[in-house]
Write an enzyme that holds these catalytic residues in place. Structure first.
Site, mmCIF file in Angstrom:
data_model
loop_
_atom_site.group_PDB
_atom_site.id
_atom_site.type_symbol
_atom_site.label_atom_id
_atom_site.label_comp_id
_atom_site.label_asym_id
_atom_site.label_seq_id
_atom_site.Cartn_x
_atom_site.Cartn_y
_atom_site.Cartn_z
ATOM 1 N N ASP A 404 -0.244 -6.288 9.411
ATOM 2 C CA ASP A 404 -0.371 -5.246 8.385
ATOM 3 C C ASP A 404 0.144 -5.809 7.057
ATOM 4 O OD1 ASP A 404 -0.830 -2.790 7.230
ATOM 5 O OD2 ASP A 404 0.421 -1.667 8.628
ATOM 6 N N GLU A 407 -2.505 -7.766 2.289
ATOM 7 C CA GLU A 407 -3.440 -7.891 1.150
ATOM 8 C C GLU A 407 -3.083 -9.053 0.200
ATOM 9 O OE1 GLU A 407 -3.841 -4.475 3.287
ATOM 10 O OE2 GLU A 407 -2.035 -4.920 2.124
ATOM 11 N N ASP A 487 -5.008 3.061 5.755
ATOM 12 C CA ASP A 487 -4.190 4.274 5.732
ATOM 13 C C ASP A 487 -5.013 5.481 5.284
ATOM 14 O OD1 ASP A 487 -2.126 2.695 6.548
ATOM 15 O OD2 ASP A 487 -1.170 2.559 4.589
#
Length: 833
Positions: A404, A407, A487
């Site tokens: 997770d 990015e 999300d």
């Protein structure tokens, strides 16, 4: 004065054109052409008869020929071409494509062998400093799909998008950019499809007619003009070619297709085991439980909080005893903790594995653990080091890992990510050894994180298939990880958004994907959670996940009525596991997605051959594989009846086995049973459906043979009883089945089981062909239970391999007839009269 200026302008433009014309040159290549005009150069090569690579650069030095996305085998492929050069155009032909370039402007036109334009430059490539933009003509009836899980409708037409991986908590329908950058799209027009992949990792953008109705465009802030064009003509062929270019997704472990339960966070070992016990006590099938960051010591990756998880290895063993797998989050940020005996930091600093500031110091930024440092995943040695960090968790028995925040997400940055001048070091086979700024590496950083995890797990346990779930990725990321849409929110609109996001992910290479079931942000209403569990039961990754501070979101929450409905749909998923796993194996060989838009299977379903998914009656529908059509409400919170549109007239109700009556659009439609399977099955039809909380309309294509299994509560369980074949009478009646151990790579060495089925209705009755078992993996069944829908025997005579056998055909209600027969693995031809 104005007249003189106009004349002068015309003179200068004309002079510039003449100079460009004089400076242009054309050089034939064995597999294409090279064209130069002034200081601009273009090289167009044919990698296959249906695949072109287009590169353009300024100056004398050709850009580096390397890629994070495209496989070297594809980049270096080549076919011979037939040169076609004259004074006005340069070009060549393959067996599938006709390529022409204007030598002066370098504008490109690609046609098929019948002269139809497939892609055409609308104007010359525009350069603005280091940035560039490519413009293509956009016919009004052309539609665009892909770019991964961008939000909004399935069709990208009339929209524009930025590709820059972004942590987009609570993203909405218009949010852009979000988590992934997949610079690939499919163009679809009048039943024919093409693909375009821009191989450029810098911040890029795509405009599908928002700026100009007559043109679409794409470009990047810097980096190479390097893109691929490929022709189907079918959309399936385009998807398969994209996989040929960027790689196939590896076959995940079987358990990853079971139901998965997660939340941010299960705070204690006791709570994890309580959830596990409740699944088994309530007989709700499940295969995995996830742990978010709170199992760690102070949110530090690769640690365990021994106060709240006092026996971590023992907990994993208890979960295994209940046939449940544990998936652990391992974010990529490493806590900046010198002199604290924190091994990931100490070993990373010792090996020089972290990204740097421009002045050479280690870049540090705040994330969950506080000040953190970040692995330099563009170095192969850093990826190898990262993989070793999983050694203890793998030894403890953890089954999968969840990357997770990759990015990468940064808390104390005005851009929510690394500054663009942060320095990465590229040390990778196929690349020049050099440094690169984060502006170039940002969009591939998450993919290389997932790659490091995947390759590290494989190195630690070479006989076990890794399972990695990543949030951020780039083109080609399907080679390393499954993914999810990030999300999302607990809203009816986000339930609706999930389908086109997953469909476009599938078209963009990610066959194994899902959305957080029930929504991540906020607490869902009980009816919303129920409906979401219903729909997700027919999607590849089925993970229920929610954020900290929300209500419990497990399937039993909300009372017995809701739990019973949810259990029923999860059980249906497990009964369909032979079909689901067969689709997964197909995806690992072909790149075809598991969840599919209707036009992928039915490109010519409508009279004008536009994508049927764009019709109001089909907008919320999707296919699971080629044979199951799922039709949730287009607006799931509304109570009104709604129309379900079918691409053909040959469909059965999955739940009842009754054949759907064919009513061609736009006639008034009703739900009815059609007893005649010989009707034309190539006409779009529709029915009206009344929404019900405990029902999800699911339909089966006529001519399908669907393999199903007895119910189990975990994919680790061996089913007890016969293999069921649901046979739905219709044209081209076929089906397949694939099985293996679901865990290892033994299938690559022949330890698999593959079967093919077909049936044919004749004047004398029905003939069912069951192939011999291919491969060495043993079947868990000894008998096959065949259920026939849409066909009734006349006299009940059964022959197997031309020998009459004493078997009783049983009538199952009004819809089907069933037959139980032995299966010894050698195959059989069954005749029923």
């Amino acid at each position: 004065m104005r007249l003189k200026c106009t004349f002068f302008t015309i003179f200068i433009v004309s002079l510039a054109y003449q100079c460009a014309h004089a400076a242009s040159s054309v050089s034939p290549l064995p597999n294409g052409i090279a064209v130069s005009s002034a200081n601009l150069h273009e090289e167009i090569t044919a990698l296959r008869d249906d695949v072109l690579r287009i590169r353009m650069w300024r100056g004398d030095a050709m850009p580096e020929d390397a890629s994070w996305a495209v496989l070297a085998t594809a980049r270096h492929a080549s076919v011979s071409v037939v040169q076609e050069n004259d004074g006005d155009h340069a070009g060549f032909r393959t067996s599938a494509l006709d390529v022409q370039v204007n030598p002066q402007t370098l504008e490109l036109t690609v046609r098929d062998t019948e002269g139809n334009v497939l892609q055409q430059d609308a104007r010359p490539v525009r350069f603005d400093g280091d940035a560039f933009r490519i413009y293509k003509t956009s016919p009004r009836d052309e539609h665009y799909f892909g770019l991964g899980d961008k939000t909004g409708p399935l069709d990208r037409r009339n929209a524009a998008f930025t590709l820059w991986n972004t942590d987009a908590y609570r993203f909405q329908e218009s949010t852009d950019p979000i988590y992934k950058s997949i610079p690939y799209f499919m163009a679809f027009r009048a039943g024919k499809a093409t693909g375009t992949l821009l191989d450029n990792t810098w911040r890029s953008s795509f405009d599908f007619g928002k700026e100009s109705e007559s043109a679409y465009s794409f470009g990047a802030a810097d980096g190479p003009v390097d893109y691929y064009f490929f022709y189907g003509p079918s959309p399936k062929q385009v998807v398969e070619t994209y996989a040929w270019l960027t790689g196939l997704p590896p076959l995940p472990p079987l358990w990853s297709f079971g139901f998965q339960q997660s939340r941010y966070s299960y705070m204690t070992q006791a709570r994890v085991l309580e959830v596990a016990d409740r699944f088994r006590k309530d007989h709700i099938p499940a295969d995995a439980i996830y742990l978010d960051i709170d199992y760690q010591q102070n949110d530090r990756p690769f640690t365990v909080n021994t106060m709240t998880f006092p026996d971590f290895k023992g907990m994993i063993a208890q979960l295994k005893a209940e046939d449940l797998h544990l998936v652990l989050i391992t974010d990529l940020h490493i806590a900046n903790l010198p002199n604290a005996h924190y091994a990931p930091y100490d070993s990373g600093m010792a090996g020089d594995h972290f990204v740097k500031n421009p002045d050479g110091s280690v870049y540090t930024a705040k994330v969950w653990p506080g000040p953190s440092v970040f692995p330099d995943f563009t170095q192969q040695q850093t990826r190898a080091w990262w993989g070793t960090l999983y050694c203890a968790f793998v030894g403890d028995g953890a089954a999968g890992f969840w990357n997770d925040m990759n990015e990468p997400s940064i808390f104390d940055s005005p851009t929510a990510t690394m500054p663009e001048d942060v320095v990465h070091r590229i040390d990778e086979p196929g690349f020049q050894k050099r440094t690169a700024t984060h502006a170039e590496i940002h969009n591939v950083y998450g993919m290389e994180n997932a790659r490091a995890t995947f390759e590290g797990l494989h190195a630690l346990d070479p006989d076990v298939r890794p399972f990695v779930l990543t949030r951020a990725s780039y083109a080609g990321g399907q080679r390393y990880a499954a993914t999810w849409t990030g999300d999302n929110s607990s809203s009816w609109n986000h339930l609706r958004l999930a389908t086109p996001m997953l469909e476009n992910l599938g078209l963009s290479g990610f066959a194994f994907s899902g959305a957080d079931v029930g929504g991540f942000a906020g607490s869902p209403a009980q009816e919303l959670l129920t409906k979401w569990i219903e729909v997700a039961s027919f999607q590849p990754i089925d993970r229920d996940h929610t954020e900290k501070g929300t209500a419990d979101q497990e399937p039993w929450v909300g009372g017995a009525e809701q739990e019973n409905i949810r259990r029923h749909f999860i059980e249906t998923r497990y009964r369909l596991m032979p079909y689901i796993y067969t689709l997964a194996e197909e995806a690992s060989r072909s790149g075809l997605p598991m969840v599919r838009p209707l036009f992928l299977e039915f490109p010519d379903a409508t009279p004008d051959k536009h994508p049927i998914d764009l019709d109001a009656g089909a907008a919320s529908e999707f296919l699971l594989g080629p044979d199951l059509l799922i039709a949730p409400q287009p607006y799931p919170d509304e109570l009104d009846d709604y129309q379900v549109e079918f691409p053909t007239s040959g469909w059965y109700d999955f739940w009842t086995g009754q054949r759907v009556q064919a009513h061609s659009l736009p006639q008034p439609v009703t739900v009815a049973v059609d007893p005649d399977p010989s009707k034309d099955e190539k006409q779009p039809v529709a029915i009206r459906v009344t929404p019900q909380l405990d029902r999800l309309p699911v339909f089966v294509r006529a001519g399908s043979i669907i393999p199903m299994a007895p119910l189990v509560e975990s994919t680790n369980e061996i089913p007890h009883g016969p293999l069921t074949l649901r046979i739905y009478a219709g044209d081209a009646c076929t089906g397949t089945l694939y099985q293996d151990d679901g865990k290892s790579f033994a299938y690559k060495h022949g330890a698999f089981l593959r079967m093919k089925f077909s049936c044919q209705i004749t004047q004398d009755g029905l003939r069912l062909n069951i192939s011999a078992h291919e491969g060495s993996y043993p079947a868990w069944w000894k008998e096959i239970h065949a259920e026939f829908y849409g066909w009734t025997p006349k006299d009940g005579i059964v022959k197997i391999n031309s020998k009459k056998v004493p078997m009783n055909l049983k009538r199952l209600g009004k819809s089907s007839t069933d037959l139980l027969m032995p299966d010894n693995g050698t195959g059989a031809e069954v005749e029923i009269r």
